[in-house]
Design an enzyme around this catalytic site. Structure first.
Site, short mmCIF file in Angstrom:
data_model
loop_
_atom_site.label_atom_id
_atom_site.label_comp_id
_atom_site.label_asym_id
_atom_site.label_seq_id
_atom_site.Cartn_x
_atom_site.Cartn_y
_atom_site.Cartn_z
N LYS A 290 0.84 -1.19 0.00
CA LYS A 290 0.00 0.00 0.00
C LYS A 290 0.88 1.24 0.00
O LYS A 290 1.86 1.32 0.73
CB LYS A 290 -0.91 0.00 1.23
CG LYS A 290 -2.00 1.06 1.21
CD LYS A 290 -2.97 0.86 2.36
CE LYS A 290 -4.12 1.86 2.29
NZ LYS A 290 -5.11 1.63 3.38
N GLU A 376 -19.02 -6.11 11.04
CA GLU A 376 -19.99 -5.43 11.90
C GLU A 376 -20.99 -6.39 12.53
O GLU A 376 -21.42 -6.19 13.68
CB GLU A 376 -20.72 -4.35 11.11
CG GLU A 376 -19.89 -3.14 10.78
CD GLU A 376 -18.99 -3.33 9.58
OE1 GLU A 376 -18.20 -2.42 9.28
OE2 GLU A 376 -19.07 -4.40 8.93
N ARG A 404 -24.91 -2.85 8.31
CA ARG A 404 -24.57 -4.24 8.00
C ARG A 404 -24.81 -5.18 9.18
O ARG A 404 -24.82 -6.39 9.01
CB ARG A 404 -23.10 -4.31 7.57
CG ARG A 404 -22.85 -3.56 6.27
CD ARG A 404 -21.52 -3.88 5.66
NE ARG A 404 -20.39 -3.43 6.45
CZ ARG A 404 -19.26 -2.98 5.92
NH1 ARG A 404 -19.12 -2.91 4.63
NH2 ARG A 404 -18.27 -2.59 6.70
#
Length: 643
Positions: A290, A376, A404
């Site tokens: 990244k 979640e 969610r």
């Protein structure tokens, strides 16, 4: 801000991926370098997501060079890494409008381009969608689109979301030709957590797997040096173990990798082999970095995940100073103070420790703070278990992500009346991330649950009181919501007061019309009333504090004392105003001629823009509130007739 743009002779020739087919492999390497510099230049001018896109530059280039997009459907999980993809697919000249009003979305969006076959912004959805495309292809769905391969690119962090495994399990069972690229950068927004992250770090390049794995032979030696030693140790460790294939192979996928996701030659060889020879579902495990290729991003803790406008040379971001602390920091500090006195307080987040302020809580109480990854549903039920076990869990999530976990909120928390405390950040409209991240629906979907306590902070001082109230509330579930960004600048109490459940507060006493505000639009209500005062109209102002339970006495008194009652909230139809109207209807108040109006978000998804412009589009600013008062009193009509 960055006047000089990079020299990009090859990229200048690319209007669509078809233009890349003429390039040699060496030119594709150069194209990737130019694409990286263009991505950096764009985000320096606009702000937005940077690190994730830099990590997939070579992968993006290779996929578009090898496959026939958009006939082959390329689906990006979350899709915050899609800036290089957008540049290569005909949107380069619009990139400096990204995340702005009327401009490109910061995520993939179906109505923006045929190269975005499936919209995203939340995590762990790509494999499910790609499998759907694969089935549509095989069953002749939408033949005018000429469906080809389905390719899902999913980050390692997204594998902490259970939906990805549900999709892989189903894909392995169906056996459809499906290509999944695992973008393994050992970094989502925060460092990844959980057993899957540990598992991926142990995977190694095994013996050649027929011709597919042969295409990636020597993968360990081709990995960047930081990855080589770990891969070799893992291979040596596992030589003496009986292993029945990788987890992915157990789920029915052929597994290729790990390969170096920044080595264009290796990527092209593997992708070409997969395209021509793969049967059934296959997973390509690519190791990436990244922030790759931009030193300030590589050295940053978050790899420049999301940035403001910045200087390309120094990497210094240009952030506007704020005179008031953020709501998020106020929540975090209030929870820390409470936890210093109450050892039963715990905190849970789902891969967003920085965004929710729980990174600060974790520094102070590392054993009482839990980042469960992008999960979640698990976060909610995990908190339910802790609450049932006698702890006081705070589940800190963005409003848009809380959606969610709704089934778990209903079945695992509300029905069992467990005292889980939901700290709902990013309530309301959030700006550049647009509709996918707006906190529009939590009032409606929580306030309809029996026994739930639902609060909204009008300012940062109220947030301090609501944290204290949630701590004290130990016989039922509760939630308090607060917006993104800086507070209003009010004095913040050192210690929060426990609010009386279901009781609002009067702000200003007036006549004729009462405005009952729920949440952070109170400051706009007060501005509107200042303007109205200059016109000889003095509304009563009240802060509801609670959408559930309602302050029945206050609401009925407001209705009795005024000709009109207006509710204001930062949420969709069906929330606070609907509950107030139900109360008034049940009590027969409307039979006596009360005029009632409810100001809510319009029944539409509002695209990205500045928060101020989004609230203007929603007709929720001071001018809109003033106009609503004039309208309900008939003043606007009188003035119109007079003119």
């Amino acid at each position: 801000m960055n006047a000089s743009r990079p020299n990009t002779p090859l990229l200048d020739q690319v209007q669509s991926p078809e233009d890349m087919k003429q390039f040699s492999d060496a030119q594709l390497c150069q194209l990737a370098d130019e694409l990286r510099q263009e991505t950096i230049s764009v985000v320096a001018d606009t702000g937005g997501h940077l690190g994730a896109g830099l990590g997939v530059v070579e992968l993006t280039t290779a996929i578009h060079a090898v496959f026939d997009t958009p006939k082959d459907r390329l689906i990006w999980d979350v899709s915050h890494q899609c800036y290089p993809h957008k540049i290569l697919t005909g949107r380069r000249d619009q990139m400096r409008t990204i995340r702005q009003g009327g401009g490109l979305s910061g995520f993939t969006k179906r109505n923006e381009s045929p190269f975005d076959p499936f919209g995203a912004a939340h995590s762990s959805t790509s494999i499910s969608a790609a499998l759907g495309f694969a089935v549509a292809r095989d069953l002749g769905g939408a033949p005018e689109h000429g469906l080809g391969d389905a390719i899902a690119v999913i980050g390692d962090g997204a594998l902490s979301g259970g939906m990805a495994y549900e999709a892989m399990n189903n894909a392995g069972h169906l056996g459809k030709r499906l290509i999944v690229v695992l973008n393994d950068n050992d970094m989502s927004i925060a460092p990844p957590v959980g057993a899957m992250s540990s598992y991926l770090s142990r995977l190694y390049a095994g013996e050649p797997f027929q011709e597919l794995k042969a295409a990636a032979k020597g993968a360990v030696s081709l990995l960047p040096e930081p990855f080589q030693d770990g891969a070799k140790r893992a291979r040596d460790m596992l030589k003496h173990m009986t292993v029945g294939g990788t987890l992915f192979e157990q789920l029915g996928f052929s597994y290729v990798g790990p390969i170096d996701g920044h080595d264009m030659e290796q990527l092209l060889n593997v992708l070409r082999t997969v395209k021509t020879r793969a049967q059934g579902p296959i997973l390509i495990h690519a190791i990436t970095q990244k922030g790759k290729g931009y030193a300030p991003a590589e050295s940053s803790a978050d790899k420049y995940h999301g940035v403001s406008k910045f200087d390309v040379i120094s990497g210094k971001q240009h952030k506007a100073p704020s005179n008031a602390p953020s709501y998020t920091s106020i929540f975090a500090q209030s929870l820390i103070k409470a936890a210093e006195k109450d050892t039963k307080i715990t905190a849970v987040t789902a891969a967003m420790p920085d965004g929710t302020g729980l990174d600060l809580f974790a520094e102070r109480f590392p054993n009482r703070c839990f980042d469960v990854g992008i999960a979640e549903q698990h976060a909610v039920t995990f908190c339910g278990g802790m609450a049932a076990g006698g702890l006081k869990p705070f589940c800190a999530l963005y409003s848009t992500f809380l959606q969610r976990g709704y089934d778990q909120i209903v079945h695992d928390v509300a029905i069992q009346r467990l005292p889980v405390r939901f700290a709902i950040d990013r309530a309301g409209l959030v700006g550049a991330d647009g509709a996918t991240h707006a906190g529009s629906f939590d009032i409606a979907f929580l306030a309809n649950l029996p026994g739930f306590v639902v609060m909204a902070a009008a300012d940062e001082a109220e947030l301090v009181h609501m944290v204290a109230t949630a701590v004290a509330l130990d016989d039922r579930p509760s939630a308090f919501r607060f917006p993104r960004g800086s507070g209003t600048g009010v004095d913040i109490p050192d210690k929060g007061s426990v609010l009386e459940i279901g009781k609002g507060r009067m702000i200003a006493k007036g006549s004729k019309v009462a405005i009952l505000s729920f949440g952070a639009r109170l400051s706009e209500v007060e501005k509107a009333c200042e303007h109205l005062g200059a016109k000889g109209i003095t509304p009563t102002i009240a802060d509801a504090r609670f959408a559930k339970p309602l302050d029945r006495d206050m609401i009925l008194q407001l209705a009795a004392d005024h000709e009109a009652l207006i509710t204001v909230e930062e949420g969709a139809v069906g929330g606070f105003g609907s509950h107030v109207m139900q109360l008034l209807s049940d009590e027969g108040v409307f039979d006596h001629g009360l005029k009632f109006r409810s100001m809510v978000f319009p029944d539409t998804f509002i695209d990205q823009d500045s928060p101020a412009k989004m609230y203007a589009a929603a007709a929720m600013n001071a001018d809109d509130i003033e106009a609503k008062v004039l309208d309900v009193l008939g003043v606007g009509q009188i003035n119109a007739r007079a003119n």
